[in-house]
Design a protein around this motif. Sequence first.
Motif, PDB file in Angstrom:
ATOM      1  N   SER A 176       0.811  -1.215   0.000  1.00 18.85           N
ATOM      2  CA  SER A 176       0.000   0.000   0.000  1.00 18.85           C
ATOM      3  C   SER A 176       0.849   1.272   0.000  1.00 18.85           C
ATOM      4  O   SER A 176       0.358   2.351  -0.361  1.00 18.85           O
ATOM      5  N   HIS A 177       2.125   1.169   0.405  1.00 17.62           N
ATOM      6  CA  HIS A 177       2.982   2.359   0.392  1.00 17.62           C
ATOM      7  C   HIS A 177       3.288   2.824  -1.026  1.00 17.62           C
ATOM      8  O   HIS A 177       3.799   3.932  -1.217  1.00 17.62           O
ATOM      9  N   LEU A 178       2.962   2.017  -2.017  1.00 18.53           N
ATOM     10  CA  LEU A 178       3.210   2.385  -3.407  1.00 18.53           C
ATOM     11  C   LEU A 178       2.013   3.068  -4.062  1.00 18.53           C
ATOM     12  O   LEU A 178       2.056   3.357  -5.261  1.00 18.53           O
ATOM     13  N   ILE A 179       0.960   3.326  -3.316  1.00 19.32           N
ATOM     14  CA  ILE A 179      -0.195   4.035  -3.880  1.00 19.32           C
ATOM     15  C   ILE A 179       0.213   5.458  -4.249  1.00 19.32           C
ATOM     16  O   ILE A 179       0.851   6.163  -3.475  1.00 19.32           O
ATOM     17  N   ARG A 180      -0.127   5.865  -5.446  1.00 18.22           N
ATOM     18  CA  ARG A 180       0.136   7.227  -5.913  1.00 18.22           C
ATOM     19  C   ARG A 180      -1.167   7.822  -6.441  1.00 18.22           C
ATOM     20  O   ARG A 180      -1.868   7.199  -7.226  1.00 18.22           O
ATOM     21  N   THR A 181      -1.497   9.037  -6.002  1.00 16.07           N
ATOM     22  CA  THR A 181      -2.737   9.698  -6.391  1.00 16.07           C
ATOM     23  C   THR A 181      -2.436  11.112  -6.882  1.00 16.07           C
ATOM     24  O   THR A 181      -1.699  11.851  -6.224  1.00 16.07           O
ATOM     25  N   TYR A 182      -2.996  11.457  -8.036  1.00 18.84           N
ATOM     26  CA  TYR A 182      -2.772  12.776  -8.641  1.00 18.84           C
ATOM     27  C   TYR A 182      -4.081  13.275  -9.253  1.00 18.84           C
ATOM     28  O   TYR A 182      -5.019  12.502  -9.484  1.00 18.84           O
ATOM     29  N   THR A 183      -4.099  14.579  -9.549  1.00 12.00           N
ATOM     30  CA  THR A 183      -5.262  15.201 -10.195  1.00 12.00           C
ATOM     31  C   THR A 183      -4.786  16.075 -11.349  1.00 12.00           C
ATOM     32  O   THR A 183      -3.779  16.780 -11.233  1.00 12.00           O
ATOM     33  N   PHE A 184      -5.501  16.017 -12.464  1.00 10.50           N
ATOM     34  CA  PHE A 184      -5.198  16.886 -13.591  1.00 10.50           C
ATOM     35  C   PHE A 184      -6.497  17.408 -14.177  1.00 10.50           C
ATOM     36  O   PHE A 184      -7.578  16.861 -13.952  1.00 10.50           O
ATOM     37  N   ALA A 185      -6.383  18.488 -14.940  1.00  8.84           N
ATOM     38  CA  ALA A 185      -7.542  19.092 -15.601  1.00  8.84           C
ATOM     39  C   ALA A 185      -7.590  18.644 -17.050  1.00  8.84           C
ATOM     40  O   ALA A 185      -6.564  18.613 -17.727  1.00  8.84           O
ATOM     41  N   HIS A 186      -8.777  18.314 -17.526  1.00  9.55           N
ATOM     42  CA  HIS A 186      -8.969  17.990 -18.936  1.00  9.55           C
ATOM     43  C   HIS A 186     -10.024  18.923 -19.490  1.00  9.55           C
ATOM     44  O   HIS A 186     -11.133  19.028 -18.951  1.00  9.55           O
ATOM     45  N   LEU A 187      -9.667  19.628 -20.572  1.00  8.87           N
ATOM     46  CA  LEU A 187     -10.508  20.696 -21.114  1.00  8.87           C
ATOM     47  C   LEU A 187     -10.832  20.423 -22.576  1.00  8.87           C
ATOM     48  O   LEU A 187     -10.272  21.058 -23.481  1.00  8.87           O
ATOM     49  N   PRO A 188     -11.726  19.488 -22.853  1.00  7.55           N
ATOM     50  CA  PRO A 188     -12.010  19.162 -24.257  1.00  7.55           C
ATOM     51  C   PRO A 188     -12.746  20.262 -25.003  1.00  7.55           C
ATOM     52  O   PRO A 188     -12.611  20.389 -26.225  1.00  7.55           O
ATOM     53  N   ASN A 189     -13.531  21.067 -24.292  1.00 12.25           N
ATOM     54  CA  ASN A 189     -14.317  22.111 -24.956  1.00 12.25           C
ATOM     55  C   ASN A 189     -14.122  23.442 -24.249  1.00 12.25           C
ATOM     56  O   ASN A 189     -13.991  23.498 -23.018  1.00 12.25           O
ATOM     57  N   PRO A 190     -14.111  24.527 -24.996  1.00 12.05           N
ATOM     58  CA  PRO A 190     -13.924  25.837 -24.365  1.00 12.05           C
ATOM     59  C   PRO A 190     -15.186  26.302 -23.653  1.00 12.05           C
ATOM     60  O   PRO A 190     -16.279  26.253 -24.221  1.00 12.05           O
ATOM     61  N   PRO A 191     -15.071  26.744 -22.419  1.00 13.12           N
ATOM     62  CA  PRO A 191     -16.245  27.308 -21.741  1.00 13.12           C
ATOM     63  C   PRO A 191     -16.575  28.690 -22.299  1.00 13.12           C
ATOM     64  O   PRO A 191     -15.741  29.337 -22.940  1.00 13.12           O
ATOM     65  N   LEU A 192     -17.775  29.137 -22.057  1.00  6.35           N
ATOM     66  CA  LEU A 192     -18.231  30.423 -22.584  1.00  6.35           C
ATOM     67  C   LEU A 192     -17.830  31.544 -21.634  1.00  6.35           C
ATOM     68  O   LEU A 192     -18.637  32.108 -20.899  1.00  6.35           O
ATOM     69  N   LEU A 193     -16.524  31.851 -21.619  1.00 15.20           N
ATOM     70  CA  LEU A 193     -15.985  32.913 -20.781  1.00 15.20           C
ATOM     71  C   LEU A 193     -15.239  33.884 -21.701  1.00 15.20           C
ATOM     72  O   LEU A 193     -14.066  33.703 -21.999  1.00 15.20           O
ATOM     73  N   LYS A 194     -15.918  34.920 -22.134  1.00 16.82           N
ATOM     74  CA  LYS A 194     -15.378  35.766 -23.188  1.00 16.82           C
ATOM     75  C   LYS A 194     -14.145  36.559 -22.764  1.00 16.82           C
ATOM     76  O   LYS A 194     -13.257  36.827 -23.574  1.00 16.82           O
ATOM     77  N   ASP A 195     -14.059  36.962 -21.521  1.00 16.72           N
ATOM     78  CA  ASP A 195     -12.982  37.851 -21.101  1.00 16.72           C
ATOM     79  C   ASP A 195     -11.932  37.147 -20.248  1.00 16.72           C
ATOM     80  O   ASP A 195     -11.179  37.806 -19.531  1.00 16.72           O
ATOM     81  N   ARG A 196     -11.870  35.835 -20.321  1.00 13.05           N
ATOM     82  CA  ARG A 196     -10.931  35.114 -19.462  1.00 13.05           C
ATOM     83  C   ARG A 196     -10.156  34.063 -20.253  1.00 13.05           C
ATOM     84  O   ARG A 196     -10.601  33.590 -21.304  1.00 13.05           O
ATOM     85  N   GLU A 197      -8.972  33.711 -19.710  1.00 10.46           N
ATOM     86  CA  GLU A 197      -8.228  32.596 -20.282  1.00 10.46           C
ATOM     87  C   GLU A 197      -8.957  31.300 -19.931  1.00 10.46           C
ATOM     88  O   GLU A 197      -9.454  31.138 -18.820  1.00 10.46           O
ATOM     89  N   ILE A 198      -8.994  30.402 -20.889  1.00 12.75           N
ATOM     90  CA  ILE A 198      -9.664  29.125 -20.619  1.00 12.75           C
ATOM     91  C   ILE A 198      -8.686  27.960 -20.614  1.00 12.75           C
ATOM     92  O   ILE A 198      -9.018  26.879 -20.127  1.00 12.75           O
TER      93      ILE A 198
END
Length: 512
Positions: A228-250
């Motif tokens: 169990s000491h070898l368990i590794r957990t991570y999180t990443f973002a996946h952005l397949p489609n652009p959100p409708l945020l006109k004035d912001r970086e997406i």
Amino acid sequence: MSNFSANKSGMSTQHQRRQSMPAPTPISTNVTPTIIATPPSATGTGILGGRFHSRHPMLLHGGPTNRFTAAFESLLSYIPRRRRQIRYPLVLGLALYFFLVYLYFQDAATWTAIAGFKIKNMSFNWDFKRCSYRKDPMLFVQDSSSILVIWEMNCKMAEMDLVWTPVEAAGSQQSQQQLHNDGREANIASTTINVLDKTHVVYTATISGIPAVNTNITYSIRPPRILSHLIRTYTFAHLPNPPLLKDREIARFGAISDNQCEVKQFFKVLKAMTEHHKVDYLIHAGDAVQEYDNLDNWQTDFASPLSYFKIGQTTPLIYTHGNHDYDVHGNYPYTGKRTWHAYTVAGVRFIVLDSNLDRREQDAWLEEELKSEECKKAWFRVVLVHISPYTQYWEKVAWEAKGEKHWGSFIRDRYVPLFQQHNVDLVISGHQHNYMRGQDDHMVYTIIGGAGGQLDEEQVEDYPAWVGGKLKFRHHYVLMKITGDRRLIWEAYDADCGSRLDAFVLHSRTEV
């Protein structure tokens, strides 16, 4: 008269004569001494001081005193008199020593990290370490809904799974706790094992079926319970489609290429990029290593630096193969087997090509891809290919005598007309080790081969596409930002001093 008396009488006469001689006149103390003019160095006012005026004529030079010379003389006065002849070499040696110490601590983190990479790799090669991770998990984009996860261990375990789940902003802790449990409610990705040798065992799993909406994904590698000491957990973002945020970086994309065999400079590039920017994806335009078959290269020159900055585990790579990381057998255990593919991320249609393969199958696939609805509807069409259609700087001997001018010529001859016909916006390449930006009609060409390899400064061609563009012989990285008002902002940064080398903005030509 006896002899004794005569002798005595003679001695008496001699004594009397000495007594009768006049006493010597005392030396007068009123004589004015003659003053001999001496240079400043002989009187102790120069940088060398009076104590050296009799050593050598070349030392009879000096000048006006100042704070520096006074401090220098004060420093030298601590050296014992018996060692005066060697005090200058000694002081210079000490100065050089402290200067080298200063340089070391200026770059201590880099040298320490690189030494750690080498030591860790050697301990695995010599089989000193128990079952553990040689390479931490690395993420590679497969398509708009799939991410390939690759990691390596020094042991083979049949019971090792990868579990993952979408993470909502409000329920992220609950989702991570779910992964730490038995994983029955999470998605399970089956694992494929590829044994390269007894200390190189590669594990591959695919996170597929990712929701079409933008989301975070938490994944966990789950070994047998006894490990169990070898368990590794991570999180990443996946952005397949652009959100409708006109004035912001997406979305933000980091972009690098050609870090091959220069791990120190590659480390500096990654450090500069991660210290100043947070990127969602990392574009790599090829030549991650110098020798494809050298497993140590993949460990110390590529995987370890990315893991050090937690890039490989939390930032999916958009990767194309170069000539140095080309596998003639097509196995690609560390980067995935697919050589040409396409997917949409944050409104950008990435078209990944292989400049090592001059094949009609790739030609037919590219033409169909450029005609597809996914390509037409994307905000931007970006081609990623290692060898640029217009390589302009290289080694002259290799370019002409070795025939390297013909490498990837099919990209220029057959693919550029397709790019122009189907409104490709941007072509990103490496191979040439410097930074270039040019334009042909509405299409922008860039070369970003500055992540570590020795820079190319010999011009071998003169293509019109680069006229009026930008050229920089610097190690660098690129930040590409997509905004909600359908703009692509490109910024290239010097990896050594942090200054911005180039910038431009593309506006989407796709009709709403």
